[in-house]
Design an enzyme around this catalytic site. Structure first.
Site, PDB file in Angstrom:
ATOM      1  N   ASP A   1       0.884  -1.158   0.000  1.00 18.05           N
ATOM      2  CA  ASP A   1       0.000   0.000   0.000  1.00 18.05           C
ATOM      3  C   ASP A   1       0.928   1.216   0.000  1.00 18.05           C
ATOM      4  OD1 ASP A   1      -2.263   1.668   0.339  1.00 18.05           O
ATOM      5  OD2 ASP A   1      -1.987   1.648   2.506  1.00 18.05           O
ATOM      6  N   LEU A   2       0.406   2.388  -0.318  1.00 21.24           N
ATOM      7  CA  LEU A   2       1.236   3.598  -0.322  1.00 21.24           C
ATOM      8  C   LEU A   2       1.099   4.390   0.965  1.00 21.24           C
ATOM      9  CD1 LEU A   2       3.031   5.757  -1.684  1.00 21.24           C
ATOM     10  CD2 LEU A   2       0.949   6.659  -2.754  1.00 21.24           C
ATOM     11  N   ASP A   3      -0.104   4.891   1.208  1.00 13.99           N
ATOM     12  CA  ASP A   3      -0.321   5.772   2.360  1.00 13.99           C
ATOM     13  C   ASP A   3      -0.181   5.015   3.672  1.00 13.99           C
ATOM     14  OD1 ASP A   3      -0.840   7.807   0.589  1.00 13.99           O
ATOM     15  OD2 ASP A   3      -3.005   7.508   0.623  1.00 13.99           O
TER      16      ASP A   3
ATOM     17  N   THR B   1       0.959  10.070   3.862  1.00  9.82           N
ATOM     18  CA  THR B   1       0.168  11.162   3.296  1.00  9.82           C
ATOM     19  C   THR B   1      -1.210  11.229   3.955  1.00  9.82           C
ATOM     20  OG1 THR B   1      -0.605   9.733   1.517  1.00  9.82           O
ATOM     21  CG2 THR B   1       1.338  11.089   1.057  1.00  9.82           C
TER      22      THR B   1
ATOM     23  N   LYS C   1      -9.249   5.372   6.231  1.00 10.84           N
ATOM     24  CA  LYS C   1      -7.953   4.832   5.797  1.00 10.84           C
ATOM     25  C   LYS C   1      -8.133   3.620   4.895  1.00 10.84           C
ATOM     26  CE  LYS C   1      -4.346   6.150   9.068  1.00 10.84           C
ATOM     27  NZ  LYS C   1      -3.315   5.626   9.978  1.00 10.84           N
TER      28      LYS C   1
ATOM     29  N   SER D   1      -2.544   0.696  -4.401  1.00 11.44           N
ATOM     30  CA  SER D   1      -2.912   1.875  -3.617  1.00 11.44           C
ATOM     31  C   SER D   1      -4.350   2.307  -3.857  1.00 11.44           C
ATOM     32  CB  SER D   1      -1.977   3.042  -3.971  1.00 11.44           C
ATOM     33  OG  SER D   1      -2.393   4.231  -3.338  1.00 11.44           O
ATOM     34  N   ALA D   2      -4.983   2.809  -2.800  1.00 11.90           N
ATOM     35  CA  ALA D   2      -6.331   3.355  -2.902  1.00 11.90           C
ATOM     36  C   ALA D   2      -6.311   4.795  -3.416  1.00 11.90           C
ATOM     37  CB  ALA D   2      -7.028   3.308  -1.539  1.00 11.90           C
TER      38      ALA D   2
ATOM     39  N   LYS E   1     -10.837  -1.162  -1.654  1.00 10.23           N
ATOM     40  CA  LYS E   1     -10.616  -1.979  -0.461  1.00 10.23           C
ATOM     41  C   LYS E   1     -11.788  -1.753   0.493  1.00 10.23           C
ATOM     42  CE  LYS E   1      -5.671  -0.992  -0.994  1.00 10.23           C
ATOM     43  NZ  LYS E   1      -4.520  -0.299  -0.407  1.00 10.23           N
TER      44      LYS E   1
ATOM     45  N   GLU F   1       0.202  -3.498   4.537  1.00 12.62           N
ATOM     46  CA  GLU F   1      -0.857  -2.501   4.724  1.00 12.62           C
ATOM     47  C   GLU F   1      -0.818  -1.881   6.112  1.00 12.62           C
ATOM     48  OE1 GLU F   1      -3.453  -0.889   3.724  1.00 12.62           O
ATOM     49  OE2 GLU F   1      -3.967  -1.624   1.717  1.00 12.62           O
ATOM     50  N   ASP F   2      -1.421  -0.696   6.230  1.00 18.79           N
ATOM     51  CA  ASP F   2      -1.535  -0.053   7.544  1.00 18.79           C
ATOM     52  C   ASP F   2      -2.996   0.096   7.970  1.00 18.79           C
ATOM     53  OD1 ASP F   2      -2.250   2.034   5.710  1.00 18.79           O
ATOM     54  OD2 ASP F   2      -1.847   3.488   7.302  1.00 18.79           O
TER      55      ASP F   2
END
Length: 220
Positions: free
Chosen positions: A11-13, A19, A47, A118-119, A149, A173-174
């Site tokens: 995942d990115l964020d 971000t 999130k 990424s979302a 997601k 993932e976070d």
């Protein structure tokens, strides 16, 4: 025996960079314009959720889920994105989360492929600003998938782009929605964050600087 791992999909964020604060500020600004105040606790529920679904949750919070047409909702989502893009103009490699570069290097040294699921529709822009585009064999973001997601589509698309069977992928993932998506895709789920939120992860660390491919593989 567990299948041999061939790829790690991020995942990115909240995993590569944080971000989340920029998303929060952008949504908060839109919420104030709509007279729908919300706090950071509510923001946690956004999130890993797509822009469209996040807007629906905010409108429902303010009892305004039926107050706008689909065209108007699209304009609101676009306005939020404009706020966000303005906020991330100054993002740089200084905004990479601790330990991420060494973790990416470790994965590369092991000969595994690296992907992103990424979302965010701005994933490529952010990755290029962070100067880490060269690490990723492929990037799949919300602009190219129909389901957000916790639906597994974005992770399945990432595995497909990497030409790796999902059972041979690790997802990082976070967000709880992301962990659900990883499991639904048939992947091994690594969570970064508190156990209260990520208790369903197969392997979890409190922060990115604790990520270790060797330890993750050993945990399987």
């Amino acid at each position: 025996m567990a299948p041999t791992i061939e790829a790690v999909i991020f995942d990115l964020d909240g995993v590569i960079t944080d971000t989340a604060e920029y998303h929060y500020l952008a949504w908060k600004q839109l919420g104030e314009e709509l007279e729908i105040p919300f706090d950071r606790d509510f923001n946690e529920t956004l999130k890993g959720v797509s822009r469209t679904d996040s807007l629906e949750r905010i409108l429902a919070l303010g009892g305004k889920q039926h107050a706008f047409t689909e065209a108007e909702k699209n304009k609101l989502a676009t306005k939020k994105n404009e706020h966000y893009v303005e906020l991330i103009q100054h993002i740089s490699e200084q905004d990479l989360l601790p330990g991420i570069i060494s973790f990416l290097d470790e994965i590369r040294a092991a000969g595994l492929k690296i992907g992103m699921a990424s979302a965010s529709k701005n994933a490529l822009t952010v990755v290029e600003a962070l100067k880490v585009r060269h690490y990723f064999d492929d990037i799949v973001d919300a602009a190219t998938v129909a389901q957000s997601k916790p639906h597994p589509e974005v992770f399945l698309r990432a595995a497909e782009a990497l030409d790796v069977d999902p059972s041979r992928c690790i997802g990082v993932e976070d967000a709880a929605a992301g962990i659900t998506a990883i499991h639904a895709a048939g992947m091994y789920a690594v969570g970064v964050g508190p156990e209260t939120t990520l208790h369903e992860a197969d392997y979890r660390v409190d922060s990115t600087d604790l990520l270790s491919l060797e330890q993750i593989l050993a945990s399987r």
